[in-house]
Design a protein around this motif. Structure first.
Motif, PDB file in Angstrom:
ATOM      1  N   SER A 245       0.839  -1.195   0.000  1.00 51.17           N
ATOM      2  CA  SER A 245       0.000   0.000   0.000  1.00 51.17           C
ATOM      3  C   SER A 245       0.872   1.242   0.000  1.00 51.17           C
ATOM      4  O   SER A 245       1.917   1.287   0.652  1.00 51.17           O
ATOM      5  CB  SER A 245      -0.895  -0.005   1.238  1.00 51.17           C
ATOM      6  N   GLN A 246       0.455   2.271  -0.755  1.00 53.17           N
ATOM      7  CA  GLN A 246       1.223   3.514  -0.807  1.00 53.17           C
ATOM      8  C   GLN A 246       1.229   4.217   0.553  1.00 53.17           C
ATOM      9  O   GLN A 246       2.063   5.077   0.803  1.00 53.17           O
ATOM     10  CB  GLN A 246       0.651   4.448  -1.880  1.00 53.17           C
ATOM     11  N   GLN A 247       0.317   3.838   1.451  1.00 52.90           N
ATOM     12  CA  GLN A 247       0.282   4.440   2.780  1.00 52.90           C
ATOM     13  C   GLN A 247       1.183   3.701   3.773  1.00 52.90           C
ATOM     14  O   GLN A 247       1.418   4.184   4.882  1.00 52.90           O
ATOM     15  CB  GLN A 247      -1.166   4.423   3.329  1.00 52.90           C
ATOM     16  N   SER A 248       1.700   2.536   3.375  1.00 47.96           N
ATOM     17  CA  SER A 248       2.555   1.773   4.278  1.00 47.96           C
ATOM     18  C   SER A 248       3.911   2.458   4.433  1.00 47.96           C
ATOM     19  O   SER A 248       4.332   3.248   3.589  1.00 47.96           O
ATOM     20  CB  SER A 248       2.753   0.349   3.747  1.00 47.96           C
ATOM     21  N   SER A 249       4.592   2.136   5.517  1.00 53.39           N
ATOM     22  CA  SER A 249       5.882   2.760   5.811  1.00 53.39           C
ATOM     23  C   SER A 249       7.018   1.892   5.274  1.00 53.39           C
ATOM     24  O   SER A 249       7.214   0.759   5.719  1.00 53.39           O
ATOM     25  CB  SER A 249       6.040   2.947   7.319  1.00 53.39           C
ATOM     26  N   MET A 250       7.740   2.418   4.299  1.00 49.44           N
ATOM     27  CA  MET A 250       8.916   1.719   3.747  1.00 49.44           C
ATOM     28  C   MET A 250      10.038   2.733   3.556  1.00 49.44           C
ATOM     29  O   MET A 250      10.407   3.081   2.428  1.00 49.44           O
ATOM     30  CB  MET A 250       8.576   1.041   2.417  1.00 49.44           C
ATOM     31  N   PRO A 251      10.617   3.239   4.651  1.00 44.25           N
ATOM     32  CA  PRO A 251      11.696   4.223   4.519  1.00 44.25           C
ATOM     33  C   PRO A 251      12.932   3.606   3.871  1.00 44.25           C
ATOM     34  O   PRO A 251      13.303   2.476   4.170  1.00 44.25           O
ATOM     35  CB  PRO A 251      11.974   4.622   5.969  1.00 44.25           C
ATOM     36  N   ILE A 252      13.529   4.352   2.972  1.00 52.67           N
ATOM     37  CA  ILE A 252      14.710   3.875   2.252  1.00 52.67           C
ATOM     38  C   ILE A 252      15.941   4.627   2.733  1.00 52.67           C
ATOM     39  O   ILE A 252      15.942   5.851   2.803  1.00 52.67           O
ATOM     40  CB  ILE A 252      14.553   4.080   0.731  1.00 52.67           C
ATOM     41  N   GLU A 253      16.979   3.872   3.078  1.00 49.81           N
ATOM     42  CA  GLU A 253      18.259   4.486   3.406  1.00 49.81           C
ATOM     43  C   GLU A 253      19.179   4.346   2.201  1.00 49.81           C
ATOM     44  O   GLU A 253      19.236   3.292   1.578  1.00 49.81           O
ATOM     45  CB  GLU A 253      18.879   3.814   4.627  1.00 49.81           C
ATOM     46  N   GLU A 254      19.885   5.405   1.903  1.00 45.69           N
ATOM     47  CA  GLU A 254      20.759   5.394   0.736  1.00 45.69           C
ATOM     48  C   GLU A 254      21.985   4.538   0.990  1.00 45.69           C
ATOM     49  O   GLU A 254      22.543   4.537   2.081  1.00 45.69           O
ATOM     50  CB  GLU A 254      21.176   6.817   0.361  1.00 45.69           C
ATOM     51  N   THR A 255      22.382   3.808  -0.050  1.00 44.41           N
ATOM     52  CA  THR A 255      23.628   3.053   0.022  1.00 44.41           C
ATOM     53  C   THR A 255      24.782   4.001  -0.283  1.00 44.41           C
ATOM     54  O   THR A 255      24.599   5.021  -0.939  1.00 44.41           O
ATOM     55  CB  THR A 255      23.635   1.912  -1.020  1.00 44.41           C
ATOM     56  N   PRO A 256      25.983   3.684   0.209  1.00 37.63           N
ATOM     57  CA  PRO A 256      27.122   4.574  -0.043  1.00 37.63           C
ATOM     58  C   PRO A 256      27.340   4.783  -1.533  1.00 37.63           C
ATOM     59  O   PRO A 256      27.273   3.845  -2.322  1.00 37.63           O
ATOM     60  CB  PRO A 256      28.310   3.819   0.570  1.00 37.63           C
ATOM     61  N   CYS A 257      27.565   6.041  -1.927  1.00 32.07           N
ATOM     62  CA  CYS A 257      27.774   6.388  -3.335  1.00 32.07           C
ATOM     63  C   CYS A 257      29.129   5.878  -3.784  1.00 32.07           C
ATOM     64  O   CYS A 257      30.085   5.951  -3.052  1.00 32.07           O
ATOM     65  CB  CYS A 257      27.711   7.886  -3.501  1.00 32.07           C
ATOM     66  N   ASP A 258      29.184   5.302  -5.017  1.00 32.01           N
ATOM     67  CA  ASP A 258      30.450   4.722  -5.466  1.00 32.01           C
ATOM     68  C   ASP A 258      31.524   5.754  -5.703  1.00 32.01           C
ATOM     69  O   ASP A 258      32.685   5.454  -5.664  1.00 32.01           O
ATOM     70  CB  ASP A 258      30.231   3.883  -6.735  1.00 32.01           C
ATOM     71  N   ASP A 259      31.194   6.949  -6.024  1.00 33.66           N
ATOM     72  CA  ASP A 259      32.131   8.062  -6.195  1.00 33.66           C
ATOM     73  C   ASP A 259      31.389   9.356  -6.336  1.00 33.66           C
ATOM     74  O   ASP A 259      30.402   9.537  -5.725  1.00 33.66           O
ATOM     75  CB  ASP A 259      32.895   7.945  -7.354  1.00 33.66           C
ATOM     76  N   VAL A 260      31.924  10.263  -7.170  1.00 37.51           N
ATOM     77  CA  VAL A 260      31.288  11.568  -7.360  1.00 37.51           C
ATOM     78  C   VAL A 260      30.158  11.465  -8.379  1.00 37.51           C
ATOM     79  O   VAL A 260      30.084  10.535  -9.147  1.00 37.51           O
ATOM     80  CB  VAL A 260      32.329  12.609  -7.856  1.00 37.51           C
TER      81      VAL A 260
END
Length: 487
Positions: A245-260
């Motif tokens: 459901s679009q109302q459900s909670s699914m927070p996304i944490e960013e993965t480390p960026c490979d570079d610039v």
């Protein structure tokens, strides 16, 4: 009082996609449990490889009629055969690489719309030049599909299923090859007309229109959206993908960026040759180039090689059109038998890709291709029934080992070894390098067959196959079962 602190796993996009049922982990270990949306994306992605197999290898059956209708020279036949492959070369990098900038889904739709337009153009072409233009356009669309279809699958499914499903989609190339040949046999059997080749393209057009429409109704890659700092859109896309459901909670944490961050479209290609990625670029592109020399040489020109080695009793007594159609059907039937091993090979690749590993299968596959081609070369010096048996055995072994190893694994590896920001460019560049080998084969194969003969040509392909095994061993980098965010 000491409190017990639970450390929660990082909620990355792939961690959500990789979740399995805690209540029954054993069953899920061996199942391919996915949502309907994930299966829909996979099915729609299979058709790019299906159309490539069907249309590219159908050229071997349409070319004799094109030659008759437009009075083509040997040079013009070579240009037409290689034009679709040149289109794939350009499309894989120039169009496929754009999915890093504009999104996987957008290019996923555009490529299929372009294919449909060019199929209409081919079916209605009245001149050699228009055939050349639309054939090139078909190649552009199929080339764009190399990175985009791969990434639509690999960025939407669980890590444990990635190898099986990417190779499962790739298997449709072999199904397309076989169906293209069978389509040609059917049309030529019942349409005794010089325009029979047009009907073959119309048959391919019908499903391409349906797939174009269907691709509008899938979500964008959440991985790509997050790489563009569109976190809210990524969460919405992920919920739709996983049927939450679009109302459900699914927070996304960013993965480390490979570079610039990439400063330009060209910058992404420059990074492929920096020390950090150079070995992976070589692994993804050079063995694929070597593999395509044999795949397209043997694949497109199997009827020609059978005709030159076996010297079939050609139908005579009728006019040029009837003789051409009859002989094309005769050789197409032999080609269909040989090409059945393509499907068997890729099924084995799906089964063993995770357990044995991409690198071992690619190395063993190249060696097996060399053995098959050597058998075919030896058959050229023989006579009688044994010649036919050894020739068919050699080609069938080549097709099986090629699809078990390099033909399947090079496609799979190219979309796995690069980080998300340059993944489409890396996969597209590898495909473009590969198709340069295919172009060389399509253009030079008829000339070399005439100049040095079948025996010497097959021995050259034996040597290139062994070279492919060596390059793979030197730059090997195993990706089986690994999280795509961590590769």
């Amino acid at each position: 009082m000491n409190q017990k602190i639970e450390i929660q796993p990082q909620n990355t996009i792939q961690s959500y996609i990789d979740e399995i049922s805690i209540s029954n982990p054993v069953a899920n270990k061996y199942s391919m449990s996915m949502t309907r949306v994930q299966w829909r994306i996979w099915l729609l992605a299979t058709f790019g490889k299906f159309f490539e197999g069907m249309i590219v290898f159908m050229m071997g059956l349409t070319l004799p009629l094109l030659t008759l209708q437009f009075h083509l020279t040997e040079l013009q036949k070579g240009i037409i055969s290689s034009s679709i492959l040149f289109g794939i070369l350009i499309g894989a990098s120039a169009l496929g690489g754009l999915s890093d900038l504009y999104g996987r889904k957008k290019m996923f739709i555009i490529e299929m719309a372009l294919l449909s337009i060019c199929l209409i153009g081919m079916a209605t072409s009245q001149t050699y030049l228009s055939i050349l233009v639309f054939n090139f356009g078909i190649g552009l669309a199929l080339g764009c599909d190399y990175p985009t279809a791969h990434l639509m699958i690999s960025e939407s499914i669980p890590s444990k299923n990635r190898g099986k499903l990417v190779l499962g989609a790739f298997a449709f190339q072999s199904i397309g090859v076989l169906l293209g040949i069978l389509t040609g046999i059917f049309v030529l059997t019942y349409v005794n007309d010089i325009n029979a080749w047009r009907i073959m393209y119309i048959i391919a057009l019908i499903p391409s229109l349906a797939i174009t429409i269907a691709r509008f109704f899938i979500p964008e890659s959440a991985h790509w959206l997050l790489s563009k700092n569109r976190k809210a859109d990524a969460e919405k896309s992920l919920k739709r993908l996983l049927h939450r459901s679009q109302q459900s909670s699914m927070p996304i944490e960013e993965t480390p960026c490979d570079d610039v961050e990439l400063s330009s479209w060209l910058h992404g290609y420059k990074r492929l040759f920096k020390e950090k990625y150079r070995a992976k670029t070589i692994l993804a592109s050079v063995p694929w180039f070597i593999q395509d020399l044999g795949t397209y040489g043997i694949g497109i020109f199997t009827p020609v090689i059978l005709a030159s080695v076996l010297d079939p009793h050609q139908v005579t007594g009728g006019d040029a059109l009837h003789n051409t159609i009859a002989n094309t059907i005769y050789l197409a039937k032999g080609t269909a038998v040989i090409d059945c091993l393509l499907i068997v090979g890729v099924i084995c690749a799906i089964i063993f890709s995770e357990s044995i590993g991409r690198m071992k299968l690619q190395i063993y596959g190249f060696i097996g291709c060399a053995v098959g081609l050597l058998c075919a070369a030896i058959s050229v010096k023989m006579h009688g029934d044994y010649q036919m048996y050894l020739l068919f055995l050699g080609f069938m072994l080549f097709n099986f080992m090629n699809n078990l190893g390099p033909n399947a694994q090079t496609y799979l590896i190219s979309g796995e070894v690069f980080p998300v920001k340059i993944r489409a460019k890396g996969a597209g560049f590898a495909a473009s390098v590969a198709k340069f080998g295919a172009i060389l084969t399509a253009f030079l194969f008829p000339i070399l067959l005439h100049e040095i003969g079948v025996f010497s040509l097959l021995l050259c392909l034996v040597m290139t196959s062994l070279l492919g095994a060596w390059v793979t061993h030197k730059y090997r980098f195993e990706t089986s079962g690994k999280n795509i965010e961590n590769l």
